[in-house]
Design a protein around this motif. Structure first.
Motif, short mmCIF file in Angstrom:
data_model
loop_
_atom_site.label_atom_id
_atom_site.label_comp_id
_atom_site.label_asym_id
_atom_site.label_seq_id
_atom_site.Cartn_x
_atom_site.Cartn_y
_atom_site.Cartn_z
N LYS A 391 -2.17 18.43 2.56
CA LYS A 391 -1.45 19.67 2.81
C LYS A 391 -0.57 20.04 1.61
O LYS A 391 -0.54 21.20 1.18
CB LYS A 391 -0.59 19.53 4.07
CG LYS A 391 0.03 20.84 4.54
CD LYS A 391 0.98 20.62 5.70
CE LYS A 391 0.26 20.09 6.93
NZ LYS A 391 1.18 19.99 8.09
N LYS A 394 -2.75 21.46 -1.18
CA LYS A 394 -3.17 22.84 -0.93
C LYS A 394 -2.02 23.82 -1.19
O LYS A 394 -2.23 24.90 -1.75
CB LYS A 394 -3.67 22.99 0.50
CG LYS A 394 -5.00 22.30 0.78
CD LYS A 394 -5.43 22.53 2.22
CE LYS A 394 -6.78 21.87 2.51
NZ LYS A 394 -7.19 22.07 3.91
N ILE A 421 -0.36 27.21 5.51
CA ILE A 421 -0.85 25.84 5.27
C ILE A 421 0.11 24.83 5.87
O ILE A 421 -0.31 23.84 6.49
CB ILE A 421 -1.04 25.60 3.77
CG1 ILE A 421 -2.13 26.53 3.21
CG2 ILE A 421 -1.40 24.16 3.49
CD1 ILE A 421 -2.22 26.53 1.70
N TYR A 422 1.41 25.06 5.69
CA TYR A 422 2.42 24.13 6.20
C TYR A 422 2.34 24.03 7.72
O TYR A 422 2.60 22.97 8.30
CB TYR A 422 3.81 24.61 5.78
CG TYR A 422 4.91 23.61 6.03
CD1 TYR A 422 5.29 22.70 5.05
CD2 TYR A 422 5.58 23.57 7.26
CE1 TYR A 422 6.30 21.79 5.27
CE2 TYR A 422 6.59 22.65 7.49
CZ TYR A 422 6.94 21.76 6.50
OH TYR A 422 7.95 20.84 6.73
N ASN A 424 -0.30 24.11 9.47
CA ASN A 424 -1.65 23.60 9.81
C ASN A 424 -2.64 24.70 10.14
O ASN A 424 -3.49 24.56 11.03
CB ASN A 424 -1.58 22.60 10.98
CG ASN A 424 -0.87 21.33 10.59
OD1 ASN A 424 -0.90 20.91 9.42
ND2 ASN A 424 -0.20 20.71 11.55
#
Length: 537
Positions: A391, A394, A421-422, A424
């Motif tokens: 993560k 990314k 992204i953080y 999910n």
């Protein structure tokens, strides 16, 4: 980001002055400053800003933010002619103003000799009526930061005053009788109904807590919080109020009644529609004197006005006037987006998306979103840098794009992707990029997209040729310039069209609604709550 600034805000009558803190510095435009002042001070009426001019030592209309700096003084000048409720005056001649309307007698109310001695023949009496309940109820207010318990009847206030004094002396709680309890609940419910027809659990709790703070004698020993019984009673009282409003034909209540159930569904109500994303004016009443038919005629006239040049003022006025008609159509009929755009094309313009969001939530959209995101950006970047693993990798790749450009919109877009992204979520499944040379393939792909934001990239310099929004396979807005503007406009359309957040980015949208926009942030998803705690740590 600019440094912190302070402004002194005074009002036209100079009876009130306040200090306003701008954590991100003075905004870039007068419009953004106007919006921030309106939001921060919770001003409901239209106004303009003036600044203290150093050359003339007088207040002048503010036309450029370059005229002000840290610790400047601004004056708020209300514009009553722009108010939603236009004042009206009824004129009566002296001859026609008699006792007939009051006593039923035909004798003059004032002796003719008195009239002759104190006024001329053309003297008139004026009467300015109060706003009608219909006008007052057509637009609600946002839920207050601190709920103020309203004044009750004189008898109730007097009895509570005596019981509060007794409580301070002996510590004895007061158990009101059914009549007094009914008066208290009626007063609270009538105040709550000004803000929402469907109060949430925390709102009932806030009101119950405010009641026991205002009248300590009403505290309840058998309750864990000291006001649990009042909270439950308020829920029942608001239910009863909604029942009464439904019988009177209130549209927001009727849309949830059993009359709207689907055929063959039995007794269960179908399509239960209630405010779920902090909408204040979910289904407002029609303006005074207007009907569904008259507003439909206004909608048809609006289509003609759109064909004229430089007609923004007229379009805005007609969109404001037809707001209730549009909302009822959206919530009650649930039309297809393509059909709705044909009926209301003006709604799919940036200015009208911002205006519609303000009508629904009483909160500005684009200016507040950008302001708040910039305010949180430094802290968010620090949080992102501490993230490791796949993560974190990314997020690092997403943020690296902003290092190659000075454009603030690109930086905001990278932060937006990093938030997804953080939490999910996969931003690439929502933000679709296509090459301009493959536009036909892009159109076929977008035709199968439920909701998303697309970018057409040029083959030469990598700059976007077009950024737009797709809903139900329809391109509803285009030429938005950047992904972050597209996201803000889509958030506004979700409110304007009463849509749910997309499943593949629902946590990101919820974060923007509840944390960035600060709309109904009392109950958060676990991932969002964790990020919020770190953000405010």
């Amino acid at each position: 980001m600019a440094g912190r600034a302070l402004l002194r805000i005074i009002f036209a009558d100079q009876s009130d002055s306040r200090k306003l803190t701008l954590d991100s510095g003075i905004p870039a435009t007068v419009e953004e400053l106007h919006t921030f002042v309106k939001t921060s001070l919770q001003l409901k009426e239209d106004f303009r800003l003036q600044y203290m001019d150093v050359d003339f030592n007088e207040f002048m209309n503010l036309t450029s933010v370059s005229e002000i700096q840290d610790k400047s003084t601004l004056k708020v000048i209300y514009s009553p002619i722009l108010s939603n409720i236009e004042p009206s005056i009824t004129l009566y001649t002296v001859d026609s103003f008699d006792k007939t309307s009051i006593t039923g007698s035909s004798e003059p109310l004032i002796p003719e000799s008195s009239i002759a001695s104190c006024c001329s023949d053309d003297m008139v009496y004026t009467s300015t009526p109060h706003p009608s309940p219909e006008a007052q109820a057509s637009q609600l207010l946002s839920w207050p930061t601190v709920f103020v318990v309203p004044k009750l009847t004189y008898e109730a206030e007097f009895e509570l005053h005596l019981k509060n004094a007794e409580f301070e002396t002996t510590g004895t709680y007061f158990q009101p009788g059914l009549k007094l309890k009914g008066v208290i609940l009626d007063g609270l419910a009538q105040e709550m109904i000004k803000f929402t027809k469907y109060p949430k659990d925390y709102q009932c709790e806030e009101v119950a807590a405010a009641l026991t703070r205002a009248h300590p004698c009403l505290g309840q020993l058998g309750s864990k919080t000291g006001f649990g019984g009042w909270k439950q009673s308020l829920k029942y009282k608001m239910q009863n109020y909604r029942t009464k409003l439904g019988r009177l034909g209130h549209p927001e209540i009727l849309v949830n009644s059993l009359k709207h159930k689907k055929t063959g569904q039995g007794k269960a109500a179908a399509n239960i529609k209630k405010p779920r994303k902090a909408e204040v004016n979910y289904i407002p009443l029609h303006p005074k004197g207007e009907t569904t038919e008259s507003l439909e005629n206004e909608r048809i006239a609006l289509l003609s006005e759109l064909k004229k040049r430089d007609n923004e003022v007229v379009i805005k006025a007609k969109m404001e006037k037809t707001f209730s008609h549009r909302r009822l159509e959206i919530v009650e009929q649930r039309p297809l987006i393509g059909d709705f755009k044909c009926r209301w094309p003006a709604l799919f313009q940036q200015s009208e998306v911002n205006a519609e969001f303000l009508r629904i939530t009483t909160s500005p959209l684009q200016s507040k979103f950008m302001w708040q995101l910039d305010h949180f950006s430094d802290k968010l970047l620090k949080i992102f840098k501490t993230k490791g693993g796949v993560k974190g990798h990314k997020i690092k790749e997403a943020l690296a794009i902003s290092d190659s450009f000075e454009n603030i919109h690109i930086k905001r877009g990278c932060i937006l992707r990093s938030i997804a992204i953080y939490l999910n979520e996969d931003p690439d499944s929502f933000f679709k990029e296509y090459q301009a040379s493959a536009s036909e393939d892009a159109k076929r792909d977008m035709a199968n997209t439920v909701m998303g934001i697309y970018t057409l990239q040029r083959d030469v310099d990598g700059q976007p040729e077009d950024v737009g929004i797709v809903i139900e396979g329809n391109i509803v807005m285009d030429n938005l310039g950047s992904v972050i503007v597209g996201f803000v406009m889509l958030l506004g359309l979700i409110y304007a069209l009463d849509l749910s957040f997309p499943d593949n980015l629902k946590h990101t949208f919820e974060f923007m609604q509840k944390v960035v926009m600060n709309l109904d942030g009392h109950k958060l998803n676990g991932k969002i709550e964790s990020l919020k705690i770190k953000l405010f740590d």
